[in-house]
Design a protein around this motif. Sequence first.
Motif, PDB file in Angstrom:
ATOM      1  N   LEU A 475      37.656  45.500  32.717  1.00 42.40           N
ATOM      2  CA  LEU A 475      38.948  45.721  33.383  1.00 42.40           C
ATOM      3  C   LEU A 475      38.952  44.948  34.716  1.00 42.40           C
ATOM      4  O   LEU A 475      39.563  44.029  35.133  1.00 42.40           O
ATOM      5  CB  LEU A 475      39.514  47.066  33.378  1.00 42.40           C
ATOM      6  CG  LEU A 475      40.656  47.236  34.164  1.00 42.40           C
ATOM      7  CD1 LEU A 475      41.913  46.660  33.984  1.00 42.40           C
ATOM      8  CD2 LEU A 475      40.876  48.687  34.240  1.00 42.40           C
ATOM      9  N   VAL A 476      38.100  45.500  35.578  1.00 40.86           N
ATOM     10  CA  VAL A 476      37.958  45.134  36.880  1.00 40.86           C
ATOM     11  C   VAL A 476      37.378  43.488  36.883  1.00 40.86           C
ATOM     12  O   VAL A 476      38.058  42.719  37.806  1.00 40.86           O
ATOM     13  CB  VAL A 476      36.726  45.701  37.672  1.00 40.86           C
ATOM     14  CG1 VAL A 476      36.683  45.288  39.043  1.00 40.86           C
ATOM     15  CG2 VAL A 476      37.195  47.380  37.703  1.00 40.86           C
ATOM     16  N   GLY A 477      36.637  43.005  36.051  1.00 40.22           N
ATOM     17  CA  GLY A 477      36.302  41.673  35.876  1.00 40.22           C
ATOM     18  C   GLY A 477      37.413  40.778  35.652  1.00 40.22           C
ATOM     19  O   GLY A 477      37.821  39.809  36.138  1.00 40.22           O
ATOM     20  N   TRP A 478      38.228  41.118  34.669  1.00 36.16           N
ATOM     21  CA  TRP A 478      39.333  40.583  34.449  1.00 36.16           C
ATOM     22  C   TRP A 478      40.475  40.413  35.638  1.00 36.16           C
ATOM     23  O   TRP A 478      40.982  39.442  35.744  1.00 36.16           O
ATOM     24  CB  TRP A 478      40.237  41.090  33.209  1.00 36.16           C
ATOM     25  CG  TRP A 478      39.991  40.641  31.814  1.00 36.16           C
ATOM     26  CD1 TRP A 478      39.140  41.182  30.948  1.00 36.16           C
ATOM     27  CD2 TRP A 478      40.049  39.246  31.530  1.00 36.16           C
ATOM     28  NE1 TRP A 478      39.087  40.516  29.734  1.00 36.16           N
ATOM     29  CE2 TRP A 478      39.697  39.219  30.162  1.00 36.16           C
ATOM     30  CE3 TRP A 478      40.590  38.093  31.926  1.00 36.16           C
ATOM     31  CZ2 TRP A 478      39.615  38.027  29.268  1.00 36.16           C
ATOM     32  CZ3 TRP A 478      40.671  37.014  31.114  1.00 36.16           C
ATOM     33  CH2 TRP A 478      40.158  37.016  29.768  1.00 36.16           C
ATOM     34  N   GLN A 479      40.485  41.620  36.262  1.00 35.38           N
ATOM     35  CA  GLN A 479      41.746  41.673  37.258  1.00 35.38           C
ATOM     36  C   GLN A 479      41.106  40.731  38.539  1.00 35.38           C
ATOM     37  O   GLN A 479      42.091  39.984  38.898  1.00 35.38           O
ATOM     38  CB  GLN A 479      41.655  42.933  37.876  1.00 35.38           C
ATOM     39  CG  GLN A 479      42.452  44.033  37.139  1.00 35.38           C
ATOM     40  CD  GLN A 479      42.485  45.597  37.377  1.00 35.38           C
ATOM     41  OE1 GLN A 479      41.540  45.905  38.064  1.00 35.38           O
ATOM     42  NE2 GLN A 479      43.583  46.413  37.234  1.00 35.38           N
ATOM     43  N   GLU A 480      39.916  40.749  38.687  1.00 35.46           N
ATOM     44  CA  GLU A 480      39.496  39.918  39.930  1.00 35.46           C
ATOM     45  C   GLU A 480      39.675  38.539  39.401  1.00 35.46           C
ATOM     46  O   GLU A 480      40.062  37.565  40.535  1.00 35.46           O
ATOM     47  CB  GLU A 480      37.997  40.257  40.253  1.00 35.46           C
ATOM     48  CG  GLU A 480      37.365  39.480  41.443  1.00 35.46           C
ATOM     49  CD  GLU A 480      38.315  39.667  42.805  1.00 35.46           C
ATOM     50  OE1 GLU A 480      37.867  39.038  43.651  1.00 35.46           O
ATOM     51  OE2 GLU A 480      38.884  40.824  42.914  1.00 35.46           O
ATOM     52  N   ALA A 481      39.390  38.291  38.293  1.00 36.31           N
ATOM     53  CA  ALA A 481      39.129  36.729  38.001  1.00 36.31           C
ATOM     54  C   ALA A 481      40.708  36.138  37.873  1.00 36.31           C
ATOM     55  O   ALA A 481      41.012  35.057  38.242  1.00 36.31           O
ATOM     56  CB  ALA A 481      38.750  36.418  36.509  1.00 36.31           C
ATOM     57  N   MET A 482      41.590  37.047  37.346  1.00 40.68           N
ATOM     58  CA  MET A 482      43.133  36.736  37.314  1.00 40.68           C
ATOM     59  C   MET A 482      43.634  36.478  38.491  1.00 40.68           C
ATOM     60  O   MET A 482      44.452  35.710  38.915  1.00 40.68           O
ATOM     61  CB  MET A 482      43.685  37.768  36.231  1.00 40.68           C
ATOM     62  CG  MET A 482      43.363  37.347  34.671  1.00 40.68           C
ATOM     63  SD  MET A 482      43.674  38.491  33.529  1.00 40.68           S
ATOM     64  CE  MET A 482      45.336  39.036  33.730  1.00 40.68           C
ATOM     65  N   ARG A 483      43.230  37.178  39.613  1.00 37.33           N
ATOM     66  CA  ARG A 483      43.892  37.183  41.139  1.00 37.33           C
ATOM     67  C   ARG A 483      43.606  35.884  41.489  1.00 37.33           C
ATOM     68  O   ARG A 483      44.227  35.550  42.055  1.00 37.33           O
ATOM     69  CB  ARG A 483      43.193  38.503  41.744  1.00 37.33           C
ATOM     70  CG  ARG A 483      43.738  38.471  43.267  1.00 37.33           C
ATOM     71  CD  ARG A 483      42.940  39.671  43.994  1.00 37.33           C
ATOM     72  NE  ARG A 483      41.587  39.191  44.203  1.00 37.33           N
ATOM     73  CZ  ARG A 483      41.174  38.611  45.127  1.00 37.33           C
ATOM     74  NH1 ARG A 483      41.881  37.931  45.999  1.00 37.33           N
ATOM     75  NH2 ARG A 483      39.851  38.425  45.461  1.00 37.33           N
TER      76      ARG A 483
END
Length: 573
Positions: A475-483
Amino acid sequence: MGMPSVGNLTPIDPSEWNHAYAAHLLERAGFGGTPAEIRRLAAMTPAAAVDLMIKGEAQAEDLPAFEESGFWDPSLTRFPVSRPAATEWADRMGEAMGVRVKPAGARPLQPVTNRFFYWLRATTLETRRVAFWWLDRMVRSKHPLEEKMTLFWHGHFATTEEKLRDYRKIKQQLDTLRNGALGSFRDLLTAIAKDPAMLVFLDATHNVKGAPNENFGREVMELFTMGVGNYTEDDIREAARAFTGWTNDDLAFAFDAARHDDGVKHFLGQSGAFDGDDILRIILQQQQTATYVATKLYRFFVRTEVTPDFAQSLGALLREKDYELAPFLTTLFLSQDFYSAPSVATHIKSPTELIVSTYRKLGLASLPGVPDPYTLGKTLGQVLLYPPTVAGWGEGRAWITPGLLFERGNFARDVLFPDMISFTDPNLDPGEEVRRVNRNINAGMEITAATLEDGAAPSTAAGIQEAFNTRYASLVGWQEAMRRLRPTPRAAAQFSLSAMLAEDGVLSVDQAVDALACRFLRVPLSPTARSALVLLLTEELGTTDLVAAQSYCEHGLRLVAHGIMCAPQYQLA
């Protein structure tokens, strides 16, 4: 004036050159084009038309460079091969990928795990953007053969980001393929053999003195140059020894002399203390290499059926041109064989060819973002930068099944009638598992409880001591990448069929059907299909007079275009 003859590589007579041959050249040496582009080629001599396709023309403006999202930094250079490798390394060394282990508190390895999943998500998303950028080049380029050859070489020298886990390497390889696309196969083979993406993909770093890895040596002969059955297992082992020490330093080729086996090798009948360059030189001396490469090029650009004798003729031609690709293709595109009946309108378009040719025939200036090209590729069976195997993609009938033919019609519908209301950007969809964890976290659940399987009682999380939580890291990886992700343009295709037909002086319903069929098809509609489309348009417009219906005819014309694009003939180039 006779018909061009099969198997004849001599040039067609200039007096035979016509609109149909110009359209055929533009389909095969490019991705097709508008009626105006075909008329332009038809007005030239065949030699001038082929020369324009080979050399291209000056771009009205420079094609847009790829703009990175800014995901990468040097701490990711030695990215771990797996999540366990990342956390084990961090546990031993106190840090990994530039991230330190927490000295105290819950989940000390969580920041490292988050970092691992960040890069997995980031490089996947950026690779999709690279593919979008490349498709956009195919639509925009004034030198379509350069992009089509790059597409051919991408399937020939196949690597996938799925194993590389580094969009930079795949983008660099794509640039290498384009730079050498129409040059010397000799130079291109050497460049790709030393390309970091290829070296990583074929495990060159594991090929060392005393323990040679045969992947690279085998594929160089089996897939890139000679084909199965033209070498021995001993040749593979000796080639592997010669390639020992070839490796990469991030984005650069590197040679590690300490890992190189400098002993005598016996390869394809020759002996010496060969290195990798020597192996490539000896391979290129083989008659079979030219025959294999020339035949594969022929099947991509002309037709799949090649007799053994004609294959030898093609190989001789490539050797005569000293592996220079532009002169070889010039001979091919001018030949009687290229314009003979079995060569015309018999090529089944790959998904990429279908997408790009549709947009070029509509005269678009750039790639639309709706429908989404990545989703289209997955549905139709060709996702750029993700070939299914080291052998690339199948060709021809492999692209067509009843289900895929239906989906190709759906693609045409989505171009002509884009559903902008229902469209959602797939780059912003992390999947249901990540969304579920995100909902739980946003609802105030503790991390361990939030990431339990659906149905598990939150109380079961009590007392669990975690060094890290993989689902939370995802989840955190997706959030940071999509940001950080640069947005992909999501406009629908901008075109007006009514304006195109008005410009061409089309006055009636039957003329409109014929004009649209001429724009999109190389094989004529059957009389029955033509009559059905004329009736459809007449009923939709309430008149046979296109001029009278000019203010409201666009929808009806798009219905007709959809019918044409759903026809089996539309799959052929």
